[in-house]
Design a protein around this motif. Structure first.
Motif, short mmCIF file in Angstrom:
data_model
loop_
_atom_site.label_atom_id
_atom_site.label_comp_id
_atom_site.label_asym_id
_atom_site.label_seq_id
_atom_site.Cartn_x
_atom_site.Cartn_y
_atom_site.Cartn_z
N PRO A 116 5.38 7.29 22.88
CA PRO A 116 4.51 8.12 23.73
C PRO A 116 4.37 9.54 23.21
O PRO A 116 3.28 10.12 23.30
N TYR A 117 5.46 10.09 22.67
CA TYR A 117 5.39 11.46 22.16
C TYR A 117 4.43 11.58 21.00
O TYR A 117 3.57 12.47 20.98
N LEU A 118 4.54 10.67 20.04
CA LEU A 118 3.72 10.78 18.83
C LEU A 118 2.28 10.32 19.06
O LEU A 118 1.34 10.89 18.50
N LEU A 119 2.08 9.29 19.86
CA LEU A 119 0.73 8.78 20.07
C LEU A 119 -0.12 9.71 20.94
O LEU A 119 -1.35 9.60 20.95
N ASN A 120 0.53 10.62 21.64
CA ASN A 120 -0.20 11.57 22.48
C ASN A 120 -0.07 13.00 21.96
O ASN A 120 -0.38 13.96 22.67
N LYS A 121 0.37 13.09 20.72
CA LYS A 121 0.62 14.40 20.12
C LYS A 121 -0.68 15.16 19.87
O LYS A 121 -1.70 14.58 19.51
N THR A 122 -0.62 16.48 20.07
CA THR A 122 -1.75 17.37 19.78
C THR A 122 -1.27 18.47 18.84
O THR A 122 -0.30 19.16 19.13
N PRO A 123 -1.97 18.61 17.68
CA PRO A 123 -3.08 17.78 17.18
C PRO A 123 -2.61 16.38 16.81
O PRO A 123 -1.43 16.17 16.51
N ALA A 124 -3.54 15.44 16.84
CA ALA A 124 -3.21 14.04 16.61
C ALA A 124 -2.78 13.80 15.17
O ALA A 124 -3.18 14.52 14.24
N LEU A 125 -1.97 12.76 14.98
CA LEU A 125 -1.57 12.35 13.64
C LEU A 125 -2.74 11.69 12.92
O LEU A 125 -3.73 11.30 13.54
N GLU A 126 -2.60 11.53 11.60
CA GLU A 126 -3.60 10.80 10.83
C GLU A 126 -3.72 9.36 11.35
O GLU A 126 -2.74 8.77 11.82
N GLN A 127 -4.93 8.79 11.25
CA GLN A 127 -5.18 7.45 11.77
C GLN A 127 -4.29 6.40 11.12
O GLN A 127 -3.84 5.46 11.78
N SER A 128 -4.01 6.54 9.83
CA SER A 128 -3.16 5.56 9.14
C SER A 128 -1.76 5.55 9.73
O SER A 128 -1.13 4.49 9.86
N ARG A 129 -1.28 6.70 10.13
CA ARG A 129 0.05 6.78 10.72
C ARG A 129 0.05 6.29 12.16
O ARG A 129 1.00 5.65 12.61
N ILE A 130 -1.02 6.56 12.86
CA ILE A 130 -1.13 6.05 14.22
C ILE A 130 -1.13 4.53 14.23
O ILE A 130 -0.49 3.88 15.07
N LYS A 131 -1.81 3.92 13.25
CA LYS A 131 -1.82 2.45 13.14
C LYS A 131 -0.42 1.91 12.90
O LYS A 131 -0.02 0.91 13.49
N ASN A 132 0.31 2.57 12.00
CA ASN A 132 1.69 2.15 11.74
C ASN A 132 2.55 2.26 12.99
O ASN A 132 3.36 1.39 13.30
N LEU A 133 2.38 3.33 13.71
CA LEU A 133 3.15 3.53 14.94
C LEU A 133 2.75 2.52 16.01
O LEU A 133 3.60 2.02 16.76
N THR A 134 1.46 2.23 16.08
CA THR A 134 0.99 1.26 17.09
C THR A 134 1.64 -0.10 16.87
O THR A 134 2.06 -0.75 17.83
#
Length: 222
Positions: free
Chosen positions: A195-213
């Motif tokens: 929850p912390y990283l997926l809602n982080k501002t500014p958002a992470l790079e999309q490639s990292r968000i996919k890995n986290l997802t």
């Protein structure tokens, strides 16, 4: 000139031999980290090599940390009894020699947490490491390991601090990001990290968000 060279030869030999022994110990540390050669004979060889290296250069903070890390592995692998006093001596001497070396503080913090059962002392050292090297991969890994392993025992202020480390690691180079994912899964902290990283501002790079997802989805499905 020749006499001077002859006079220096014993010291040069000792230094060269110490360097060789250091690389022997460092090689074993790398192999243990990869899950290889984790046997008593290899440990004894590595400890002897690290001890010889330090004897060749008693004021080398780097050699002190190498011996300490070898001994920690010995404790982890069951080849050594806990020798916290010996480890503290090595870490504190190394810090005295190199007070601005972040790795010395972060490794000391790791030892205090997992061998000394001193979590407050460990966090103190890990925060000192941050002062001198906030983006060093080894420092981030030790901070994450201690923090995620002991999340439930951390006071609120230290949990907030750890989340800042999580955010820093998530934005760091890929090996550190990978270490963050692995440690999050190892200690089952997806409910905190995701929850912390997926809602982080500014958002992470999309490639990292996919890995986290993927990491977070695996947790939800298990």
């Amino acid at each position: 000139m020749l006499l001077l060279l002859v006079w220096q030869l014993p010291g040069l030999y000792t230094t060269a031999h110490g360097n060789i022994q250091y690389y022997v110990a460092a090689d074993k540390l790398d192999k243990w980290q990869a899950g290889k050669e984790q046997d008593l004979a290899t440990y004894q060889l590595a400890k002897q090599a690290a001890s010889i290296a330090l004897s060749s250069k008693p004021n080398s903070a780097h050699y002190m940390l190498t011996l300490a890390k070898v001994m920690e592995w010995g404790i982890y692998l069951g080849f050594e009894v806990k020798q916290l006093d010996s480890l503290i001596h090595l870490y504190e001497n190394a810090i005295q020699l190199r007070p601005d070396w972040p790795n010395a503080y972060s490794d000391y913090g790791y030892a205090l947490a997992f061998i000394g059962n001193d979590l407050p002392g460990a966090i103190t050292q890990l925060k000192r490491a941050e002062q001198y090297g906030p983006f060093i991969p080894e420092v981030l890994r030790q901070q994450l390991t201690v923090g995620l392993a002991n999340w439930g025992s951390l006071p609120i202020a230290d949990k907030i601090w750890l989340l800042s480390i999580v955010g820093r690691a998530a934005e760091s180079h890929w090996p550190t990001f990978k270490a963050l994912r692995e440690l999050t899964a190892q200690y089952q902290r997806q409910d905190i990290v995701c929850p912390y990283l997926l809602n982080k501002t500014p958002a992470l790079e999309q490639s990292r968000i996919k890995n986290l997802t993927r990491l977070c989805t695996q947790r939800a499905a298990s």
